[in-house]
Motif scaffolding. Sequence first.
Motif, PDB file in Angstrom:
ATOM      1  N   GLY A   8      87.964  67.290 -54.404  1.00 20.85           N
ATOM      2  CA  GLY A   8      86.759  67.228 -53.387  1.00 20.85           C
ATOM      3  C   GLY A   8      86.823  66.314 -52.758  1.00 20.85           C
ATOM      4  N   LYS A   9      86.723  65.086 -53.287  1.00 19.59           N
ATOM      5  CA  LYS A   9      86.897  63.727 -52.644  1.00 19.59           C
ATOM      6  C   LYS A   9      87.871  63.659 -51.572  1.00 19.59           C
ATOM      7  CE  LYS A   9      84.482  60.749 -56.233  1.00 19.59           C
ATOM      8  NZ  LYS A   9      84.644  59.875 -57.034  1.00 19.59           N
ATOM      9  N   ARG A  42      89.471  63.438 -46.138  1.00 16.32           N
ATOM     10  CA  ARG A  42      90.594  63.714 -45.045  1.00 16.32           C
ATOM     11  C   ARG A  42      89.982  64.537 -43.614  1.00 16.32           C
ATOM     12  NH1 ARG A  42      96.266  64.793 -45.405  1.00 16.32           N
ATOM     13  NH2 ARG A  42      96.950  65.286 -43.296  1.00 16.32           N
ATOM     14  N   LEU A  43      88.840  65.055 -43.903  1.00 15.56           N
ATOM     15  CA  LEU A  43      87.981  65.686 -42.747  1.00 15.56           C
ATOM     16  C   LEU A  43      88.029  64.559 -41.473  1.00 15.56           C
ATOM     17  CD1 LEU A  43      85.523  67.635 -44.670  1.00 15.56           C
ATOM     18  CD2 LEU A  43      87.410  68.771 -43.287  1.00 15.56           C
ATOM     19  N   SER A  44      88.159  65.202 -40.332  1.00 12.83           N
ATOM     20  CA  SER A  44      87.927  64.103 -39.246  1.00 12.83           C
ATOM     21  C   SER A  44      86.718  64.537 -38.440  1.00 12.83           C
ATOM     22  CB  SER A  44      89.252  63.959 -38.421  1.00 12.83           C
ATOM     23  OG  SER A  44      89.758  65.353 -38.189  1.00 12.83           O
ATOM     24  N   VAL A 104      79.296  67.677 -44.425  1.00 12.29           N
ATOM     25  CA  VAL A 104      79.710  68.030 -45.999  1.00 12.29           C
ATOM     26  C   VAL A 104      79.188  67.020 -46.931  1.00 12.29           C
ATOM     27  CG1 VAL A 104      81.985  66.827 -45.679  1.00 12.29           C
ATOM     28  CG2 VAL A 104      81.794  68.758 -47.107  1.00 12.29           C
ATOM     29  N   GLN A 105      78.903  67.512 -48.027  1.00 15.54           N
ATOM     30  CA  GLN A 105      78.421  66.557 -49.060  1.00 15.54           C
ATOM     31  C   GLN A 105      78.730  66.872 -50.526  1.00 15.54           C
ATOM     32  OE1 GLN A 105      75.523  66.437 -51.287  1.00 15.54           O
ATOM     33  NE2 GLN A 105      74.436  68.163 -50.640  1.00 15.54           N
ATOM     34  N   GLN A 141      93.636  71.369 -42.351  1.00 15.95           N
ATOM     35  CA  GLN A 141      94.416  70.150 -42.494  1.00 15.95           C
ATOM     36  C   GLN A 141      93.933  69.349 -43.841  1.00 15.95           C
ATOM     37  OE1 GLN A 141      93.746  66.738 -41.966  1.00 15.95           O
ATOM     38  NE2 GLN A 141      91.610  67.132 -41.312  1.00 15.95           N
ATOM     39  N   ALA A 142      92.635  69.455 -43.757  1.00 14.42           N
ATOM     40  CA  ALA A 142      91.846  68.668 -44.927  1.00 14.42           C
ATOM     41  C   ALA A 142      92.398  69.132 -46.465  1.00 14.42           C
ATOM     42  CB  ALA A 142      90.436  68.348 -44.932  1.00 14.42           C
ATOM     43  N   LEU A 143      92.513  70.847 -46.266  1.00 17.47           N
ATOM     44  CA  LEU A 143      92.961  71.199 -47.585  1.00 17.47           C
ATOM     45  C   LEU A 143      94.510  70.939 -47.878  1.00 17.47           C
ATOM     46  CD1 LEU A 143      91.361  74.809 -47.065  1.00 17.47           C
ATOM     47  CD2 LEU A 143      90.639  73.290 -48.850  1.00 17.47           C
TER      48      LEU A 143
END
Length: 401
Positions: free
Chosen positions: A329-330, A335-337, A352-353, A396-398
Motif C-alpha cells: 500500500g505504501k 507512486r501516485l502523481s 488517498v490515505q 501506473q501506481a499499481l
Amino acid sequence: MTENRPNRPDGGFATRAIHHGYDPALEHGALTPPVFLTSTYAFESAEIGQQLFRGEREGYVYGRTRNPGQALLEDRLATLEGGEAGLAVASGMAAISATLWTLLEAGDAVVIDHTLYGNSFALFTKGLTRFGIKVSVADFTDLDAVERTFREARPKLVHFETPANPNLRLIDIEAVTRLAHETGALVMVDNTFATPVLQRPLELGADLVVHSATKFLGGHGDLIAGALIGDKQTVESVRQHGLRYLTGATISPITSFLLLRGLKTLELRVARHSASAQTLAELLERHPKIRWISYPGLPSSPFHALAKRQMSGFGGLVAFELDGGLEAGKRFMNRLSLVTRAVSLGDAETLVQHPASMTHAAYSAEERRRHGIGDGLIRLSVGLETPDDLRDDILQALEAV
C-alpha cells in the motif's frame, strides 16, 4: 433576518440548495447572501433586549449562538435532510460533542457501532466514559447482537455511521432505529459519507443527523465545519447548551458563507464523485493485485442490496487492500502523481490515505483487527478530476506494487 424571509416553493433538491430561505430583494438585491461580520447585535430598546434573552422574541443576540448567514445555512441543511431545524458549528466533532454534552448525563448509557471515525470512537470510548457515562460497542450489521445489546444496556442514545469510515460497511438505518426506539433510545446517524443527496436518515426513522461539513457539504477543502439536523426542540437545546456554553464551538460567518456556496453544487458534485468511484471500483475489483475491495455499488458487495434500498447512489469513497498489505500500500500511494496523499474526503481533489496509521490511529491494533480495519487498508476519496486521468494514475501506481 429569519423572520422576514419569504415562503419559497419547496422545489427539488438542487433548487432548495440554491434558493431556499433567501430573497435578494430583502438584501438590497444582492444575489449572493451577504456575510455578517459582527460579534454582537444592537437592541432597539432595553425591553426588546430583555425579550430576546428570554426567548420571547426572534432575533440575534451574540455571535456565539447565531449569525444571519449561519441561520440561512441551517435552514437549508434542515430542508435538504428533511429535518425541522439545523445547527451549524465549528467542526464535525463539535456537532457530535455538543449534542452528547447536551443530551447525556452521568449514569446514562450509549451504544455505538464498532466502526467509527477514529476521533468519534475516542470521544465515545475515552471521553464520555470519564464522566460516568457507560458506552457499549456492538456490530450494528448483526441485528440480533444489536437487539441483545440494546436490551441489556438500555441506552439513552445510539450512534453510528453509514457508510462507515473507513471500510464502507453499511448499516440498516430503519431496522436499527426500530430496535433502538423499542428501548426508548434516540438515534443519531453520521451521514457525512452519503450526504443528503444519497441518503436521508431522518426519513428512515432516525432522530438526529450529524455531518462533518468539512467534507462533501463544503466540497472544496477550504473549511472546517459541522452540522446537526433534527427536531426543533432538540436542536435548539443543543444550541443553547451544547454550543453556547458547553463547547463554544461557533462556526465563523465566512465558513457559513463558504458552506452555502458549496451546497449550491452539492448534487452535481456527488453525482460526479459517485460515477467516478463506481468506475474505479470496477477497475480495482478486476485487478489481479487487489486482495479485496469494498464499495457498495459493486454487485459483489455484501451491502449492495441494502445500499440500493436506503441510498439513491453509492458515494465517492472506495476502500481496498493490495496483495502485500501495508508495504504494498505504501508503494502504491508513493507512486501516485495525480492522486494526493492526504486525509479528509469529499474534496474536488482525489485523496488517498492509510487509516491504520492516520484517521483510525485512535483504535488499538486489536480494535482495528476486530473491527475490520486491516493494516493494509487503503481509503480512496474519489474527486472530480477527469476519470480517465484518475484511471491512468492508479494503473501506473499499481504497476509499482
